[in-house]
Design a protein around this motif. Sequence first.
Motif, PDB file in Angstrom:
ATOM      1  N   LEU A 293     -45.706 -23.087  11.442  1.00 54.42           N
ATOM      2  CA  LEU A 293     -46.699 -23.722  12.301  1.00 54.42           C
ATOM      3  C   LEU A 293     -46.983 -25.139  11.822  1.00 54.42           C
ATOM      4  O   LEU A 293     -47.079 -26.070  12.624  1.00 54.42           O
ATOM      5  N   PHE A 294     -47.081 -25.301  10.503  1.00 58.68           N
ATOM      6  CA  PHE A 294     -47.354 -26.627   9.961  1.00 58.68           C
ATOM      7  C   PHE A 294     -46.227 -27.599  10.314  1.00 58.68           C
ATOM      8  O   PHE A 294     -46.467 -28.714  10.791  1.00 58.68           O
TER       9      PHE A 294
ATOM     10  N   THR B 178     -38.854 -29.494  18.976  1.00 56.23           N
ATOM     11  CA  THR B 178     -39.813 -28.661  18.262  1.00 56.23           C
ATOM     12  C   THR B 178     -39.323 -27.228  18.182  1.00 56.23           C
ATOM     13  O   THR B 178     -39.406 -26.575  17.142  1.00 56.23           O
TER      14      THR B 178
ATOM     15  N   LEU C   1     -44.061 -27.372  12.716  1.00 51.28           N
ATOM     16  CA  LEU C   1     -44.052 -27.612  14.156  1.00 51.28           C
ATOM     17  C   LEU C   1     -45.057 -28.687  14.508  1.00 51.28           C
ATOM     18  O   LEU C   1     -44.773 -29.613  15.275  1.00 51.28           O
ATOM     19  N   LEU C   2     -46.234 -28.561  13.924  1.00 55.29           N
ATOM     20  CA  LEU C   2     -47.300 -29.500  14.215  1.00 55.29           C
ATOM     21  C   LEU C   2     -46.879 -30.908  13.798  1.00 55.29           C
ATOM     22  O   LEU C   2     -46.973 -31.862  14.584  1.00 55.29           O
ATOM     23  N   VAL C   3     -46.376 -31.011  12.566  1.00 54.38           N
ATOM     24  CA  VAL C   3     -45.970 -32.322  12.069  1.00 54.38           C
ATOM     25  C   VAL C   3     -44.884 -32.910  12.962  1.00 54.38           C
ATOM     26  O   VAL C   3     -44.940 -34.075  13.367  1.00 54.38           O
ATOM     27  N   THR C   4     -43.904 -32.081  13.315  1.00 51.66           N
ATOM     28  CA  THR C   4     -42.799 -32.555  14.144  1.00 51.66           C
ATOM     29  C   THR C   4     -43.296 -33.039  15.496  1.00 51.66           C
ATOM     30  O   THR C   4     -42.912 -34.118  15.967  1.00 51.66           O
ATOM     31  N   ALA C   5     -44.148 -32.246  16.116  1.00 43.93           N
ATOM     32  CA  ALA C   5     -44.637 -32.599  17.449  1.00 43.93           C
ATOM     33  C   ALA C   5     -45.428 -33.900  17.392  1.00 43.93           C
ATOM     34  O   ALA C   5     -45.189 -34.816  18.191  1.00 43.93           O
ATOM     35  N   VAL C   6     -46.345 -34.004  16.427  1.00 42.98           N
ATOM     36  CA  VAL C   6     -47.160 -35.217  16.317  1.00 42.98           C
ATOM     37  C   VAL C   6     -46.262 -36.422  16.054  1.00 42.98           C
ATOM     38  O   VAL C   6     -46.393 -37.473  16.684  1.00 42.98           O
TER      39      VAL C   6
END
Lengths: 309, 438
Positions: A288-289, B10, A291-296
């Motif tokens: 999840l972490f 993602t 994913l979040l970093v990648t998306a941002v």
Amino acid sequence: MRQRLRRLRHPRGALPYLLLLPALALELLIHLVPMVVGIVMSFKQLTQFFIRDWSAAPWTGLGNYRMAVDFSAPVGQSLLNSFWTTCCFTILSVGLSWLLGTAAAIYMQDAFRGRGILRALFLVPYALPVYAAVITWSFMFQRDTGLINHVLVDQLHLMDEKPFWLIGDNSFTALVVVSVWKSWPFAFLTLMAGLQNIPRELYEASSMDGAGVWQQIRKITLPSLRPVNQVLVLVLFLWTFNDFNTPYVLFGKSAPEAADLISIHIYQSSFVTWNFGVGSAMSVLLLLFLLLVTAVYLFLTSRRRDADA
Amino acid sequence: MRTSRVIAATALVAALTVTATACGGGSDTGSGGGNSAPKSLTYWASNQGTSIENDKQVLEPELRKFEQQTGIKVNLEVVPWSDLLNRILAATASGQGPDVLNIGNTWSASLQATGALLPWDEATFAKIGGKDRFLPSTIASAGAPGKDPAAVPLYSMAYGLYYNKKMFAAAGIDKAPATWDEFQADAQKLTKDGKYGLAIEGGNVSENVHHAFTFGKQNGADFFDASGKPKFDSPEAVKAIKQYVDFIAKDKVAAPGNAEYSNNQTLSDFATGKAAMIMWQSAGANLKSQGMNPEDYGVAPLPIPAGATGDKAIKSMVAGINLAVFKNTKNLDGSLQFVKFMTSNEEQKTLNSTYGNIPPVKEAGKDPVFATPDLTTLNDVLATSSAPLPQVANESQFETLVGTAVKNLLAAAAAGKPVTEDSVKAELTKAQQQMPAS
């Protein structure tokens, strides 16, 4: 109605999808199924008593997650420590790799004698098998017989006493050194390819206008490399953050606290204490972490690029 | 368009991360145990010799004998110690494993709890000649008390104090130390000119925990209470582990560099005269391969506190290797035949004498081959003053956690940081808190 019939009779539009089907099925099998299994495991109390038939393991709901993020208890606390260690490690390693890669790529841009040899030499760490390379480093880092201490202490006399590199606090330095050594050639290779696409006229025109080398790098090279860098930094970040082989080969199963990277930590939590449920929960949190970093990251960098354009 | 690209990237990241971590699944619920493949067996041997290659050379002729007797072909794989437990766990989780395998005897109760190994009840034991053929202490380290053992003893060993005779003579010491006070005096005398009284394998988690256990016993510490709950940080345990760490920290009779030893550098240091003493099991073959002759060193029991008796005079854990049958085997009869073969008097004699171990089979142990001074000493320790590591389901977690705690303490000591009772206790408390709640 008639339109739909016609489409059925001429399924030309379906053909590409049909051809994609095997790939999709394999993707599901190889990537998605284990992923779902891992997520399911994270909700179970999967200890040694159930690994033989883990469908019988009791459900714990969010119990494993609570245990992983309870930062006042030892398990959560050490996970948090490990997380910060990994963040520092990743920033340092990616930063240095990128810097080295960029510098080397720019230097190698102009033709000179021996350029081919140097280019090939720089790629050696990338071509070596990870295990062989890292085990060699671990020999070099040994305190009493290693090459590093021999050079630092016996030959250069930089230190009075031989330091430990594989245990204690210096292990973090050792880990960063090996990691940078291992990943900067990739940055170098990618950026070198990127540089080929910058038209030479830009440099010629700018030097007519009186721009120095430093200005050329800042105003032409780096902006032109932006799309390459966007992908490069992301990929390096993900590889480094998730790196398991380097610390595992360097330190073995129990990494020193100063170099307790998250992947090793999760391995410890599942394989060493035989608590696969908590290990899976930590993996899902890591996912999840990331994913979040990648998306941002993608959101920010893409928006900036649009604004630039 | 852009959003979809972000989503796709993602999703790819998601796939890559979780795949990497979601191993160890599988749900073979078959009750296991059958005879659908009676003509072959897969055997995972542990690394007993000087190398994996050496193990193959020792075992393969014996396996051919077995094939001649029974017509069953044994596929041998020698698994290094660093991989063995993980391989067994993976085999347990997937149900795909060997038919017969070696396990470290201290793992017996942990693996027993997974249900992956065939339990050895009276009837099963009868098929290999009965439980009474084995030394009782070795049977006691083959599973939790009150349960049918999870495995059968194969090789036995005890820790001994190996000492360099020449270095002892040069320092004017005429006999091996029997108490820790004598040991201190001797070790101090031997530590000079870049040489050390003792070498320890400080980076090796298993070695650390074995010594923690023996020193613990001598100080009256048990790492689990009667109900099986961990109590790692009792004052006795703190004292025991401090005694061990102080070899580097306070007494300075072992080189600081020992703290990172994990590839048997201890043996090299002993064989090359850099250290005068080591606490080891079955060092003979390895020392010989490093050029040290048996007459150059002596083997004595580990020292004890002066005047200690009973549990406080324990000099070794019951060390050894057990042979287990994987419950999911497709050749149950063949597996039992193979265990019978490996524990026969003749094979016990051949294999244990080759590896420098003591046979857990009583009859085989009477052979004159095992009457050398070294083995007689160790045999005596094993029979009279050894204790099995705690046979509880969480034993292997205990090994890793306490062994790592000791490794961390040794690392701190080697770096010159002070090691106090408080710092030892803190490290042990941390280890205990990571134990599963069960």
